[in-house]
Design a protein around this motif. Structure first.
Motif, PDB file in Angstrom:
ATOM      1  N   HIS A 249       1.683  -0.953  -0.286  1.00 54.87           N
ATOM      2  CA  HIS A 249      -0.120  -0.070  -0.556  1.00 54.87           C
ATOM      3  C   HIS A 249       0.340   1.353   0.009  1.00 54.87           C
ATOM      4  O   HIS A 249       2.229   0.618   0.412  1.00 54.87           O
ATOM      5  CB  HIS A 249      -1.100  -0.163   1.276  1.00 54.87           C
ATOM      6  CG  HIS A 249       0.054  -0.295   2.332  1.00 54.87           C
ATOM      7  ND1 HIS A 249       0.683  -0.582   3.393  1.00 54.87           N
ATOM      8  CD2 HIS A 249       0.173   1.662   3.356  1.00 54.87           C
ATOM      9  CE1 HIS A 249       0.833  -0.733   3.977  1.00 54.87           C
ATOM     10  NE2 HIS A 249       0.572   0.768   4.129  1.00 54.87           N
TER      11      HIS A 249
ATOM     12  N   PHE B 220       3.585   2.746 -12.118  1.00 53.98           N
ATOM     13  CA  PHE B 220       2.012   1.850 -12.401  1.00 53.98           C
ATOM     14  C   PHE B 220       1.510   3.027 -13.709  1.00 53.98           C
ATOM     15  O   PHE B 220       2.204   3.364 -13.985  1.00 53.98           O
ATOM     16  CB  PHE B 220       1.483   1.578 -11.607  1.00 53.98           C
ATOM     17  CG  PHE B 220       0.549   3.195 -11.605  1.00 53.98           C
ATOM     18  CD1 PHE B 220      -0.292   3.748 -12.033  1.00 53.98           C
ATOM     19  CD2 PHE B 220       1.243   4.092  -9.922  1.00 53.98           C
ATOM     20  CE1 PHE B 220      -0.541   4.792 -11.390  1.00 53.98           C
ATOM     21  CE2 PHE B 220       1.159   5.460  -9.920  1.00 53.98           C
ATOM     22  CZ  PHE B 220      -0.623   5.833 -10.617  1.00 53.98           C
TER      23      PHE B 220
ATOM     24  N   SER C 102      -3.062  -0.651 -15.353  1.00 49.03           N
ATOM     25  CA  SER C 102      -3.095  -1.389 -13.921  1.00 49.03           C
ATOM     26  C   SER C 102      -4.099  -1.169 -12.795  1.00 49.03           C
ATOM     27  O   SER C 102      -3.684  -1.855 -12.462  1.00 49.03           O
ATOM     28  CB  SER C 102      -1.135  -1.010 -13.715  1.00 49.03           C
ATOM     29  OG  SER C 102      -0.499  -1.405 -14.321  1.00 49.03           O
TER      30      SER C 102
ATOM     31  N   VAL D 137      -3.310   4.239  -2.157  1.00 48.33           N
ATOM     32  CA  VAL D 137      -3.520   2.678  -3.224  1.00 48.33           C
ATOM     33  C   VAL D 137      -2.957   1.438  -2.083  1.00 48.33           C
ATOM     34  O   VAL D 137      -2.439   1.684  -1.394  1.00 48.33           O
ATOM     35  CB  VAL D 137      -3.070   3.225  -4.487  1.00 48.33           C
ATOM     36  CG1 VAL D 137      -4.200   4.208  -4.922  1.00 48.33           C
ATOM     37  CG2 VAL D 137      -1.648   3.682  -4.051  1.00 48.33           C
TER      38      VAL D 137
ATOM     39  N   PHE E  59      -1.710  -2.161  -4.609  1.00 47.04           N
ATOM     40  CA  PHE E  59      -0.989  -2.483  -4.914  1.00 47.04           C
ATOM     41  C   PHE E  59      -0.734  -3.944  -5.055  1.00 47.04           C
ATOM     42  O   PHE E  59      -0.459  -4.159  -4.123  1.00 47.04           O
ATOM     43  CB  PHE E  59      -0.395  -1.804  -5.844  1.00 47.04           C
ATOM     44  CG  PHE E  59       1.125  -1.412  -4.674  1.00 47.04           C
ATOM     45  CD1 PHE E  59       2.293  -1.893  -5.170  1.00 47.04           C
ATOM     46  CD2 PHE E  59       1.066  -0.017  -4.434  1.00 47.04           C
ATOM     47  CE1 PHE E  59       3.803  -1.936  -4.599  1.00 47.04           C
ATOM     48  CE2 PHE E  59       2.107  -0.312  -3.315  1.00 47.04           C
ATOM     49  CZ  PHE E  59       3.476  -0.954  -3.247  1.00 47.04           C
ATOM     50  N   ASP E  60       0.012  -4.895  -6.685  1.00 44.98           N
ATOM     51  CA  ASP E  60       0.141  -5.824  -6.127  1.00 44.98           C
ATOM     52  C   ASP E  60       1.858  -5.339  -6.826  1.00 44.98           C
ATOM     53  O   ASP E  60       1.912  -5.330  -8.099  1.00 44.98           O
ATOM     54  CB  ASP E  60      -0.850  -7.429  -6.824  1.00 44.98           C
ATOM     55  CG  ASP E  60      -1.892  -7.119  -5.888  1.00 44.98           C
ATOM     56  OD1 ASP E  60      -1.584  -7.313  -4.937  1.00 44.98           O
ATOM     57  OD2 ASP E  60      -2.619  -7.596  -6.784  1.00 44.98           O
ATOM     58  N   GLU E  61       2.887  -5.792  -6.011  1.00 45.08           N
ATOM     59  CA  GLU E  61       4.029  -5.482  -6.912  1.00 45.08           C
ATOM     60  C   GLU E  61       4.913  -6.866  -7.593  1.00 45.08           C
ATOM     61  O   GLU E  61       4.930  -7.926  -6.944  1.00 45.08           O
ATOM     62  CB  GLU E  61       4.694  -5.233  -5.658  1.00 45.08           C
ATOM     63  CG  GLU E  61       6.026  -4.479  -6.362  1.00 45.08           C
ATOM     64  CD  GLU E  61       7.564  -4.129  -4.687  1.00 45.08           C
ATOM     65  OE1 GLU E  61       8.547  -3.681  -4.851  1.00 45.08           O
ATOM     66  OE2 GLU E  61       6.601  -2.990  -3.771  1.00 45.08           O
TER      67      GLU E  61
ATOM     68  N   ALA F  23       3.442  -2.001 -10.140  1.00 44.47           N
ATOM     69  CA  ALA F  23       2.742  -2.101  -9.561  1.00 44.47           C
ATOM     70  C   ALA F  23       2.058  -3.345 -10.249  1.00 44.47           C
ATOM     71  O   ALA F  23       1.515  -2.518 -11.745  1.00 44.47           O
ATOM     72  CB  ALA F  23       1.519  -1.301  -9.367  1.00 44.47           C
TER      73      ALA F  23
ATOM     74  N   THR G  78      -1.387  -4.155 -10.153  1.00 49.10           N
ATOM     75  CA  THR G  78      -2.703  -4.159  -9.660  1.00 49.10           C
ATOM     76  C   THR G  78      -2.690  -2.934  -9.278  1.00 49.10           C
ATOM     77  O   THR G  78      -2.005  -3.127  -8.392  1.00 49.10           O
ATOM     78  CB  THR G  78      -3.477  -4.917  -9.712  1.00 49.10           C
ATOM     79  OG1 THR G  78      -3.360  -6.366  -8.822  1.00 49.10           O
ATOM     80  CG2 THR G  78      -3.485  -5.514 -11.092  1.00 49.10           C
ATOM     81  N   VAL G  79      -3.303  -1.757  -9.484  1.00 49.25           N
ATOM     82  CA  VAL G  79      -3.779  -0.775  -8.610  1.00 49.25           C
ATOM     83  C   VAL G  79      -4.983  -0.792  -8.138  1.00 49.25           C
ATOM     84  O   VAL G  79      -5.900   0.102  -9.312  1.00 49.25           O
ATOM     85  CB  VAL G  79      -2.748   0.431  -8.900  1.00 49.25           C
ATOM     86  CG1 VAL G  79      -3.541   1.168  -7.899  1.00 49.25           C
ATOM     87  CG2 VAL G  79      -1.354  -0.159  -9.533  1.00 49.25           C
ATOM     88  N   TYR G  80      -5.365  -1.016  -7.020  1.00 48.30           N
ATOM     89  CA  TYR G  80      -6.772  -0.304  -6.494  1.00 48.30           C
ATOM     90  C   TYR G  80      -6.475   0.960  -5.221  1.00 48.30           C
ATOM     91  O   TYR G  80      -6.001   1.741  -4.999  1.00 48.30           O
ATOM     92  CB  TYR G  80      -7.207  -1.269  -5.650  1.00 48.30           C
ATOM     93  CG  TYR G  80      -7.385  -2.586  -6.068  1.00 48.30           C
ATOM     94  CD1 TYR G  80      -8.498  -3.406  -6.474  1.00 48.30           C
ATOM     95  CD2 TYR G  80      -5.987  -3.246  -5.797  1.00 48.30           C
ATOM     96  CE1 TYR G  80      -8.063  -4.351  -7.028  1.00 48.30           C
ATOM     97  CE2 TYR G  80      -6.078  -5.072  -6.632  1.00 48.30           C
ATOM     98  CZ  TYR G  80      -6.982  -4.775  -7.246  1.00 48.30           C
ATOM     99  OH  TYR G  80      -7.158  -6.374  -8.287  1.00 48.30           O
TER     100      TYR G  80
END
Length: 188
Positions: A118, A143, A147, A162, A164-166, A175, A177-179
């Motif tokens: 995060h 990112f 993403s 955010v 994220f999957d690093e 990243a 994906t970023v949420y």
């Protein structure tokens, strides 16, 4: 097992066939855990019903070095154990699963769930479609506009929190994906 197996019959006479089944199941427990200290099994006839027959309760107590594991199969209104062998099977299956979990924990083979990264968005380049996230430890993670999940890249703001999957990219951490985390976004 360091101590001999103990089998107790309550409210019913000792049955050599039932005792043999318990001994067979108890001897197999050492396949799942080699540090069993002792095992006690109690078989009890709960009630004698004219229409439904006897209902059996089976309790298996297994002592291992730093704890005692207990599995009990009791008759209930939905699943009455009218067959003693079924109650024995289910109780030993339950204790077997507990022994497998105990052994995995002692060996350190416990599944660890990684906490997603995060941070906060520190840079956005809308013309080229990328940005950077600063993690709590001060690292910058790249990112791409693709993403972003469940949000519009063009509406992102610097300072937005955010998750994220690093992953490792060609030029360093990025990243995948970023949420967005915030008032109008659900943390997935």
């Amino acid at each position: 097992m360091q101590l001999p197996l103990q089998i107790t019959f309550r409210n019913l006479e000792r049955s050599e066939a039932v005792a043999a089944k318990v001994e067979e199941r108890a001897s197999k427990l050492e396949q799942y855990c080699d540090s069993i200290i002792g095992c006690r099994v109690a078989i009890e006839a709960a009630h004698k019903h004219h229409r439904r027959g006897n209902r059996y309760q089976v309790r298996v107590d297994v002592t291992v070095p730093d704890r005692e594991l207990i599995a009990s199969r009791e008759p209930d209104e939905h699943h009455a154990y009218t067959d003693v062998y079924v109650a024995i099977r289910d109780a030993f299956d339950s204790i077997r699963r507990q022994l497998e979990d105990y052994t995995r924990t002692r060996r350190g083979h416990v599944k660890v769930h990684e906490i997603p990264g995060h941070g906060r968005i520190t840079e956005i380049n809308t013309d080229e479609g990328y940005g950077r996230i600063e993690s709590p430890d001060g690292r910058l993670i790249y990112f791409h506009r693709n993403s972003i999940v469940d949000a519009d890249f063009d509406r992102l703001q610097i300072g937005a929190d955010v998750r994220f999957d690093e992953e490792m990219g060609e030029r360093g951490p990025q990243a995948g994906t970023v949420y967005l985390i915030g008032k109008h976004h659900i943390v997935s």
